[in-house]
Design a protein around this motif. Sequence first.
Motif, PDB file in Angstrom:
ATOM      1  N   LYS A  29       0.864  -1.184   0.000  1.00  0.00           N
ATOM      2  CA  LYS A  29       0.000   0.000   0.000  1.00  0.00           C
ATOM      3  C   LYS A  29       0.895   1.226   0.000  1.00  0.00           C
ATOM      4  N   VAL A  30       0.368   2.334  -0.455  1.00  0.00           N
ATOM      5  CA  VAL A  30       1.106   3.595  -0.465  1.00  0.00           C
ATOM      6  C   VAL A  30       0.216   4.659   0.181  1.00  0.00           C
ATOM      7  N   SER A  31       0.807   5.435   1.090  1.00  0.00           N
ATOM      8  CA  SER A  31       0.045   6.467   1.797  1.00  0.00           C
ATOM      9  C   SER A  31      -0.005   7.743   0.962  1.00  0.00           C
ATOM     10  N   SER A  32      -0.758   8.702   1.435  1.00  0.00           N
ATOM     11  CA  SER A  32      -0.877   9.984   0.735  1.00  0.00           C
ATOM     12  C   SER A  32       0.417  10.789   0.795  1.00  0.00           C
ATOM     13  N   THR A  33       1.360  10.373   1.639  1.00  0.00           N
ATOM     14  CA  THR A  33       2.657  11.054   1.719  1.00  0.00           C
ATOM     15  C   THR A  33       3.767  10.275   1.010  1.00  0.00           C
ATOM     16  N   GLY A  34       3.413   9.160   0.360  1.00  0.00           N
ATOM     17  CA  GLY A  34       4.392   8.384  -0.395  1.00  0.00           C
ATOM     18  C   GLY A  34       5.117   7.304   0.369  1.00  0.00           C
ATOM     19  N   LEU A  35       4.602   6.920   1.521  1.00  0.00           N
ATOM     20  CA  LEU A  35       5.213   5.838   2.293  1.00  0.00           C
ATOM     21  C   LEU A  35       4.659   4.506   1.785  1.00  0.00           C
ATOM     22  N   VAL A  36       5.542   3.665   1.233  1.00  0.00           N
ATOM     23  CA  VAL A  36       5.150   2.355   0.706  1.00  0.00           C
ATOM     24  C   VAL A  36       5.376   1.320   1.790  1.00  0.00           C
ATOM     25  N   THR A  37       4.376   0.460   2.025  1.00  0.00           N
ATOM     26  CA  THR A  37       4.465  -0.603   3.017  1.00  0.00           C
ATOM     27  C   THR A  37       4.218  -1.944   2.335  1.00  0.00           C
ATOM     28  N   ALA A  38       5.152  -2.894   2.504  1.00  0.00           N
ATOM     29  CA  ALA A  38       4.992  -4.251   1.959  1.00  0.00           C
ATOM     30  C   ALA A  38       4.059  -5.035   2.874  1.00  0.00           C
ATOM     31  N   LEU A  39       2.969  -5.558   2.328  1.00  0.00           N
ATOM     32  CA  LEU A  39       1.976  -6.264   3.127  1.00  0.00           C
ATOM     33  C   LEU A  39       2.172  -7.774   3.133  1.00  0.00           C
ATOM     34  N   LYS A  40       2.413  -8.357   1.952  1.00  0.00           N
ATOM     35  CA  LYS A  40       2.632  -9.806   1.904  1.00  0.00           C
ATOM     36  C   LYS A  40       3.428 -10.151   0.660  1.00  0.00           C
ATOM     37  N   ALA A  41       4.116 -11.282   0.742  1.00  0.00           N
ATOM     38  CA  ALA A  41       4.941 -11.737  -0.377  1.00  0.00           C
ATOM     39  C   ALA A  41       4.053 -12.358  -1.448  1.00  0.00           C
ATOM     40  N   PRO A  42       4.384 -12.129  -2.697  1.00  0.00           N
ATOM     41  CA  PRO A  42       3.582 -12.711  -3.777  1.00  0.00           C
ATOM     42  C   PRO A  42       3.847 -14.208  -3.918  1.00  0.00           C
ATOM     43  N   PHE A  43       2.864 -14.916  -4.369  1.00  0.00           N
ATOM     44  CA  PHE A  43       3.004 -16.344  -4.630  1.00  0.00           C
ATOM     45  C   PHE A  43       2.965 -16.556  -6.136  1.00  0.00           C
ATOM     46  N   GLY A  44       3.935 -17.271  -6.662  1.00  0.00           N
ATOM     47  CA  GLY A  44       3.915 -17.594  -8.079  1.00  0.00           C
ATOM     48  C   GLY A  44       4.672 -16.628  -8.980  1.00  0.00           C
ATOM     49  N   LEU A  45       5.235 -15.584  -8.431  1.00  0.00           N
ATOM     50  CA  LEU A  45       6.042 -14.674  -9.244  1.00  0.00           C
ATOM     51  C   LEU A  45       7.499 -15.101  -9.183  1.00  0.00           C
ATOM     52  N   ARG A  46       8.220 -14.804 -10.235  1.00  0.00           N
ATOM     53  CA  ARG A  46       9.660 -15.081 -10.227  1.00  0.00           C
ATOM     54  C   ARG A  46      10.352 -14.123  -9.269  1.00  0.00           C
ATOM     55  N   PRO A  47      11.446 -14.554  -8.643  1.00  0.00           N
ATOM     56  CA  PRO A  47      12.188 -13.653  -7.749  1.00  0.00           C
ATOM     57  C   PRO A  47      12.605 -12.387  -8.499  1.00  0.00           C
ATOM     58  N   GLY A  48      12.375 -11.258  -7.882  1.00  0.00           N
ATOM     59  CA  GLY A  48      12.735  -9.974  -8.491  1.00  0.00           C
ATOM     60  C   GLY A  48      11.667  -9.382  -9.395  1.00  0.00           C
ATOM     61  N   GLU A  49      10.569 -10.100  -9.608  1.00  0.00           N
ATOM     62  CA  GLU A  49       9.485  -9.591 -10.453  1.00  0.00           C
ATOM     63  C   GLU A  49       8.621  -8.625  -9.650  1.00  0.00           C
ATOM     64  N   ALA A  50       8.305  -7.488 -10.236  1.00  0.00           N
ATOM     65  CA  ALA A  50       7.513  -6.461  -9.552  1.00  0.00           C
ATOM     66  C   ALA A  50       6.070  -6.912  -9.376  1.00  0.00           C
ATOM     67  N   VAL A  51       5.498  -6.583  -8.211  1.00  0.00           N
ATOM     68  CA  VAL A  51       4.092  -6.882  -7.945  1.00  0.00           C
ATOM     69  C   VAL A  51       3.200  -5.721  -8.351  1.00  0.00           C
ATOM     70  N   GLY A  52       3.801  -4.614  -8.677  1.00  0.00           N
ATOM     71  CA  GLY A  52       3.075  -3.425  -9.081  1.00  0.00           C
ATOM     72  C   GLY A  52       4.028  -2.254  -9.132  1.00  0.00           C
ATOM     73  N   ALA A  53       3.480  -1.054  -9.168  1.00  0.00           N
ATOM     74  CA  ALA A  53       4.305   0.152  -9.223  1.00  0.00           C
ATOM     75  C   ALA A  53       3.556   1.297  -8.571  1.00  0.00           C
ATOM     76  N   VAL A  54       4.295   2.350  -8.257  1.00  0.00           N
ATOM     77  CA  VAL A  54       3.691   3.569  -7.729  1.00  0.00           C
ATOM     78  C   VAL A  54       4.070   4.709  -8.662  1.00  0.00           C
ATOM     79  N   GLY A  55       3.068   5.410  -9.137  1.00  0.00           N
ATOM     80  CA  GLY A  55       3.292   6.595  -9.949  1.00  0.00           C
ATOM     81  C   GLY A  55       3.279   7.829  -9.057  1.00  0.00           C
ATOM     82  N   VAL A  56       4.197   8.756  -9.306  1.00  0.00           N
ATOM     83  CA  VAL A  56       4.285   9.991  -8.517  1.00  0.00           C
ATOM     84  C   VAL A  56       4.204  11.168  -9.488  1.00  0.00           C
ATOM     85  N   TRP A  57       3.363  12.133  -9.166  1.00  0.00           N
ATOM     86  CA  TRP A  57       3.256  13.333  -9.986  1.00  0.00           C
ATOM     87  C   TRP A  57       2.885  14.519  -9.114  1.00  0.00           C
ATOM     88  N   VAL A  58       3.077  15.712  -9.654  1.00  0.00           N
ATOM     89  CA  VAL A  58       2.684  16.930  -8.948  1.00  0.00           C
ATOM     90  C   VAL A  58       1.231  17.198  -9.312  1.00  0.00           C
TER      91      VAL A  58
END
Length: 121
Positions: A77-106
């Motif tokens: 999850k990502v907060s309104s101030t940009g703090l990203v918190t890892a909640l749980k490890a993905p199952f079935g993804l290759r090591p190093g594969e992204a589970v998603g992304a966060v876009g930042v803009w003004v």
Amino acid sequence: MKKTILTISAALLLTTGVGVASAAPIKSPTTPTTTADFSTQASWTVTLKVGETYQLPYGKNYMYSAFPSNVVNVYFKVSSTGLVTALKAPFGLRPGEAVGAVGVWVNGGSDIGEFPIVITD
């Protein structure tokens, strides 16, 4: 009076010294990546273990959006101030594969960057 001041000074020195001596080295959970076009947008991969957090770039009027959205995303999850918190490890993804992304803009302005999120056990 001098003895009291010396005692207090020694106690403060020992108290602050314990925190410094026992502090673990800080490791950056990010792995920088480069792009061929050298655009002005920031981008690096954020790698976290479950329960870890990472502060994305922050500035006045910065907005953050998780992809896939926080409503569906169960891995981070990502907060309104940009703090990203890892909640749980993905199952079935290759090591190093992204589970998603966060876009930042003004807000009302330009894109700051996109930050892929990798979560490990």
